[in-house]
Every structure is written in structure tokens, then in C-alpha cells.
Design a protein around this motif. Sequence first.
Motif, short mmCIF file in Angstrom:
data_model
loop_
_atom_site.label_atom_id
_atom_site.label_comp_id
_atom_site.label_asym_id
_atom_site.label_seq_id
_atom_site.Cartn_x
_atom_site.Cartn_y
_atom_site.Cartn_z
N THR A 1 0.85 -1.19 0.00
CA THR A 1 0.00 0.00 0.00
C THR A 1 0.88 1.24 0.00
O THR A 1 2.09 1.16 0.24
CB THR A 1 -0.92 0.03 1.23
OG1 THR A 1 -1.89 1.08 1.07
CG2 THR A 1 -0.13 0.28 2.52
N TYR A 2 0.29 2.36 -0.30
CA TYR A 2 0.95 3.65 -0.10
C TYR A 2 -0.14 4.69 0.18
O TYR A 2 -1.32 4.49 -0.13
CB TYR A 2 1.82 4.05 -1.30
CG TYR A 2 1.06 4.35 -2.58
CD1 TYR A 2 0.59 5.64 -2.86
CD2 TYR A 2 0.84 3.36 -3.53
CE1 TYR A 2 -0.08 5.92 -4.04
CE2 TYR A 2 0.17 3.64 -4.72
CZ TYR A 2 -0.30 4.91 -4.96
OH TYR A 2 -0.97 5.20 -6.12
N HIS A 3 0.24 5.80 0.75
CA HIS A 3 -0.71 6.85 1.12
C HIS A 3 -0.17 8.21 0.66
O HIS A 3 1.03 8.44 0.67
CB HIS A 3 -0.92 6.90 2.63
CG HIS A 3 -1.27 5.58 3.26
ND1 HIS A 3 -2.45 4.93 2.98
CD2 HIS A 3 -0.60 4.79 4.13
CE1 HIS A 3 -2.49 3.79 3.66
NE2 HIS A 3 -1.37 3.68 4.36
N GLY A 4 -1.09 9.07 0.28
CA GLY A 4 -0.74 10.46 0.00
C GLY A 4 -1.17 11.30 1.18
O GLY A 4 -2.36 11.36 1.50
N PHE A 5 -0.25 11.95 1.86
CA PHE A 5 -0.61 12.63 3.10
C PHE A 5 0.40 13.70 3.48
O PHE A 5 1.53 13.72 3.00
CB PHE A 5 -0.73 11.61 4.24
CG PHE A 5 0.58 10.96 4.63
CD1 PHE A 5 1.32 11.44 5.70
CD2 PHE A 5 1.07 9.87 3.92
CE1 PHE A 5 2.53 10.85 6.06
CE2 PHE A 5 2.28 9.28 4.27
CZ PHE A 5 3.01 9.76 5.34
N ARG A 6 -0.06 14.59 4.39
CA ARG A 6 0.82 15.53 5.07
C ARG A 6 0.73 15.36 6.59
O ARG A 6 1.61 15.81 7.31
CB ARG A 6 0.46 16.98 4.72
CG ARG A 6 0.70 17.34 3.27
CD ARG A 6 0.36 18.79 3.00
NE ARG A 6 1.36 19.70 3.57
CZ ARG A 6 1.24 21.03 3.55
NH1 ARG A 6 0.17 21.59 3.02
NH2 ARG A 6 2.19 21.79 4.07
N PHE A 7 -0.36 14.74 7.03
CA PHE A 7 -0.60 14.59 8.47
C PHE A 7 -0.92 13.13 8.80
O PHE A 7 -1.57 12.44 8.00
CB PHE A 7 -1.76 15.48 8.92
CG PHE A 7 -1.55 16.94 8.62
CD1 PHE A 7 -0.81 17.73 9.48
CD2 PHE A 7 -2.06 17.52 7.47
CE1 PHE A 7 -0.60 19.08 9.21
CE2 PHE A 7 -1.87 18.86 7.19
CZ PHE A 7 -1.12 19.64 8.06
N VAL A 8 -0.47 12.67 9.95
CA VAL A 8 -0.75 11.32 10.42
C VAL A 8 -1.38 11.41 11.81
O VAL A 8 -0.86 12.10 12.69
CB VAL A 8 0.53 10.46 10.49
CG1 VAL A 8 0.19 9.05 10.98
CG2 VAL A 8 1.23 10.41 9.15
N GLU A 9 -2.49 10.71 11.97
CA GLU A 9 -3.13 10.59 13.29
C GLU A 9 -2.73 9.24 13.88
O GLU A 9 -2.95 8.19 13.27
CB GLU A 9 -4.64 10.67 13.13
CG GLU A 9 -5.41 10.45 14.43
CD GLU A 9 -6.89 10.26 14.16
OE1 GLU A 9 -7.62 11.27 14.17
OE2 GLU A 9 -7.31 9.11 13.91
N LEU A 10 -2.13 9.27 15.04
CA LEU A 10 -1.65 8.04 15.69
C LEU A 10 -2.47 7.79 16.95
O LEU A 10 -2.54 8.64 17.83
CB LEU A 10 -0.16 8.21 16.04
CG LEU A 10 0.54 7.03 16.73
CD1 LEU A 10 0.57 5.82 15.81
CD2 LEU A 10 1.95 7.43 17.14
#
Length: 701
Positions: free
Chosen positions: A45-54
Amino acid sequence: MRHAEVLMPDGSGMIYTVELRSALAMDTYILKGDPAGETYTPTFTYHGFRFVELTGFPGVPNLNTIKCFHVYTDNTRTGTFSTPSKLLNQFQSNILYTQQSNMLGYPSDCPQRDERQGWTADAHLSSEAFSLNFDMAAFFHRWVSIHQDDAINGTLPDTIPNWNKWPVRRHPGDPAWTSSYFIVADVQRKFYNDLVLIKEQYQGFKDYIAYYEINLPKVGGLVNISFEFSDWVPPPPYPRLSGNFSAASFYLEVVRIMIKFSEALGQSSDTLYYQQTFQSLLQEYNKVFYHADQKRYDIGVQSSWVLPLWLGAVPTQDYATVVSLLLADIEANDNHLTTGILGTKYLMLLLSDLGRDDVAMEIMMQTDYPSWLFMITQNYEVSATTLWELWDSPVGSPGMDSRAHHMFGSVGYWFYRNLAGIQQDSDSVGFEALLFVPPNDRALLYGPLSNIQASINTIQGVVSSSWSSQGGLQCAPIVSGPQLWPSNVDCGSAGGVIQDVWISPSCAEFITEKLSHQCAKLISSCVGRQSCELVGIQAACESSFPSFPSSMKLVAKCTESPSFSWSITVPPSSTATVTLRKLGLANVIVQSIHQNGTALTIWKNGNFLAVDKGVISASEDPQGRNILIQTLSGTYSFLLTGAQTTLFTANSLAQKLTFKCPTPSQTISLIAGSRIECNQLLVAQRYSNLLVHLIEQSCLG
């Protein structure tokens, strides 16, 4: 871990995932309890993002808890481009990141939501920009080839590959999209001399055109050509073109490219056939889409003038009027574009081909809506580091407001081609015969960019360009927004120091407002310096103006006359023609500057002096505005200097003068109160925009 491009607009700091549609963009890991610690990397998989919620993390996370990997097909970086504008350099970075984020085996549209499709228009619009920034030879060769995997009776769908997961697009797709088969193949031919691809796909190209030749007459011709999207996503509230008009425009472009392919393969009978076909289609195109009484195509917006002008479809007798209507529309929109993805690419290229780099440069440097730089300067959300899908993405349609779509990065081609001036001769492939063509006189004398550096690692070797417009007037935009972007003015090493400085909506006029003490103190700090970088100008100076438009400029007058320097690299086995603008100067001298500091005069008193090895010849163009220098391969540095000419002087405000500029031969009458220099538009008294505009039009054509 959940991923997102933007945060909630309510200021809560939580991620906003509506634009991801059905994509979860989430990775879940169940800890096994290893006391030595655990590392998890998602796979498949891959993701396009600027922010990650953990969430669920057993401890307090910090910035080292998560490491991000930028994943993309390893196409070697081949191009570099930089300017004195930190804002424009940031935009070039945005282009690069967006392109890389959409290079995973095929050119996808976006990397984040449940789409990630190989939309064909996105790819062909950006293909030159991709191929200048990266080595795309193998990548695009393969992608063009797999068009045939989804071909049915010569027709193509709108996405390549046409995955079963995505609803299968109908056949035929919109020619403004499926023309990618031809347009990207032509980029391969032009940039990489990839005739193998043309030979392999030649029958497929013929089948595509044959389908329309058979079926267009059945539906009534070009006026009823099938379409789906038109000039996609123009900035609201501006309308889209009629879909049949945009589809027909790109079908004509397909046939025009097929003429080149048949010529390249030596298929002379096919060349003649497609030439005749193209001319016949042009006649039909004008018959059904051109409103001759109004001198407009389709609905009369910028794109509806741009596409036929780019195609060469406009009747000769109406050409000048159609061009003037396009320019008038741009001016009416305060030098902003109103185009969707199709018109945007060709607008900038066309303006430069029309000799109006100055207008294109003004459009590029706008920072309010709608503009490219608005993505960075706006205060709706965190400043963009990639390219938006919509001109108004923060307030656009939820679910279709990606922040990583590359199609508006098509302007990257214009960066190299027209700002840096690196072009090819019309018959050249693989950068064998280079043309170095700088922006026009207006852009060099009064434009917001005083120097440009660019390089491309081509199949011939490295091509580089570094030009600098020095002395005279230097101009820089004043940028508003949440970030304090600096305004830079630089007289250059040969331009002396800053003698005077002011603020104006135009680089070519003085202001009439009396500046506040705070404003005057800030900008006067530039006087006596070769270069000056200021921040916070709007905050210091906006009280001095009834209104402070986004187009405000910081303008500096240098102590020395305008001059122009250009360093270029011509790779082995290539030749070049270098255009040097005379900038309205008299007694022009051109020197070739060697690395050891030796300066050899190669042009003086209107004559070429054969004193430098590698410089074959030099001559004036027929209009007498430019000097054309022919070179062999090698590295060269040229410096053009000359004398300013005062055309008239008047001491009485009431005196009416008849003023003639030497080129072109045109006479205008005006009221003058002081000295005006045609080549520099230095107005010592306070003149209106109209007066400056009249002088500029007369002097620089």
C-alpha cells in the motif's frame, strides 16, 4: 495510523478525510509486546498525506516515532530551475513533489483518495514538465505502449490502464483526454528521439484517426464529436468550454501530430494525406465553432481563444483581432487566468509565442485567487507543498479537492522553455539544434524576475541557461499572506547600485501617493545597495494607499543603464542559436566573457567580429530588435551593453508633443511634463497608467 492531506477547518487540529472518499488510508498494527521495541512498515500500500493521526500508541509519541518514506518510480532527476523569487522556487518544489507522488509505474492523477487513476489528460498536459524534471524515456515509452491494451476498434478510454475496479470508461473517450496517445508519444520523439515508439504504435495511431474518419460523418461532423469533460475545473465562477469544441480542438491536434509522425518515418504519402485532412478539418472547425461577426470561438472565454490560436486555426484576416481580444480579457481579469486544465497549459506557451512573455509573467506571479501561487500564499489552510486539484480546493467540492494533482504543473514546461529560454528548433529532436530565447523586452526591463537559472540533462548532454537582466529598473512583487515572503530587487554586478526606490502597481511608473514615515523608511533602506531584500512591505505601506492591490510592486532604479548577460552550455554534437534582446539600447556591444575574465568583443557598430572560437556568426533580426548568435557546442557567457537614448525632453506641462519611436514607426501625441526615456519608461513626474501604456505600446510594439 490514519493519513490525511489537510486538517479540519474548525481549527481543532484533527485530520480531515472527506476528500479521501472511500479510501481508509489507515494502517493497523497489533503490538506483540517485544521489550526491545518494535518497528512496523506497511506493505502492499501507499498513502498520500501531510498529516498522520496516531492512536493506541503505548507511550508519548514524538517527531521520531514515525518516519515517512517518499515512494515513487526511480526516474532520475534531470532538470533544475531556480529564480530570485523564493515563492516561485517553492512552487517549482511543489511541482516536483506532486510529480514524484504520482509516478508509481504509471502517471496517476492523485496518490491519496480511492481513485489513483491514469487519467490521460492529466498525463499529456504534464508530459513535457515531467520530461524536463526527470528522465521519463522508459516510463512514458511503456505507458504510451499500453494504450493499445485498452484499445477497441482504434478508440481509447479516458484512463490508462483502465482498471476493472474503476468504472470502465466508455469508448471512445474524450479526444481531449485520449489524445495522450499522440501527445506523449510526440514528447518522446522530441525529447528522446524515440522513433522506436512511433514505429511500434504507427498502426494504432492510424486506427485511432480512422475511427473518427468513419464515424464523424455519421453523427454530423465535428460539431457532434463525442466528449465527456471539456476544459476541466476552470476557477469558479468562470464557465467551462463546450465539450464538443474542446474535443474537436484536440482531435485536430492529433491529426497535426500525425503529420510529424509520418514525416519522421518517411511515409510521404501518409504525410500528404494527413496534411490534406488537417486543412479540411480546419475549415470545418471554423465553420461550426467560429463566430466571425464577434471574432470569437465557442463561448468567448480565455480557453476558447487559446486553443484555436495554438492550433493555427484563426483566419489570417482576423488573427490580430483575436489576439487582442485574448489580451483584453486577461487585462479585464487583472492579469489572472480563467482557464481549466486544457487552456492553462497552452495559455502560457501561446502568450510567449506571441511575444507577450511580460503578460504571462504577470499571470504567473499573481498571488490572489485564481492563481498558482495562491496555493502557497492563501490563509485557508497550511501553505501548499504540492499542487491542488482545484484552483479553490479549500472551499471546493468535498470529495474532489485533492491537494496532490499534477495537471496544473503543466506550467513547469513554460518555466524551462520560456522563462529559462531553453528551446529546440522546430525540426530538432533530442536537443540537437538548440534555441536560447529569453523573455521579451518588457519582461526583461520591467518584469518581476531579474535572473533565471536552469539546466537539463538531455540525451545529448547537459544544457544550461543562466541569464541576468541588470541595471535600469528592477522590480519585485509585494506578496501578502500569512508567511512573510520577501521582495528582492537586484541591480546585478554590472548594474551599479539602487539610486531610487518606490512602490507602484506597475513596474513602469512612479507612485503619486505620499508615503508614510514607516513605509518610506523601510524602502529607502535599499538606496545605495546593489541588491535589497525586504519583508513586511504591505504592513508598513498599506496605509499610504487608498487601496493596496495584490499586484503592488517594489521598484528600484539602478545607477547604470540596462544590460543583459547570458551564460549557456551547448552539449557535444549540438549547435545553438542565441537571441539577445537589444532592450531599446543604442550603440549595442556584445562581449564573450571567458572563464579567465577575458572579454572578447563579438558585436560592435552593427557588425559581427569573428574573434571567438565556437561563435560562428552574429546578425540582427529583420526588425532590428535582437542579435542572433550562432554557436557550436561548448560553454559561453555573453554580455550585451549599450547607451540609453533620451527621445524627448519637455519642461512645460501644457506642451503637446508628437512623439515617434524608432521601432516600430508609429506616432502618438501626448502631454508631457518631463523627460521620458522610451527604452526604460523612466517617468520623472507623475504620469497615469494610460500615458505609460501608450509609450510602452509605441516603443516596444
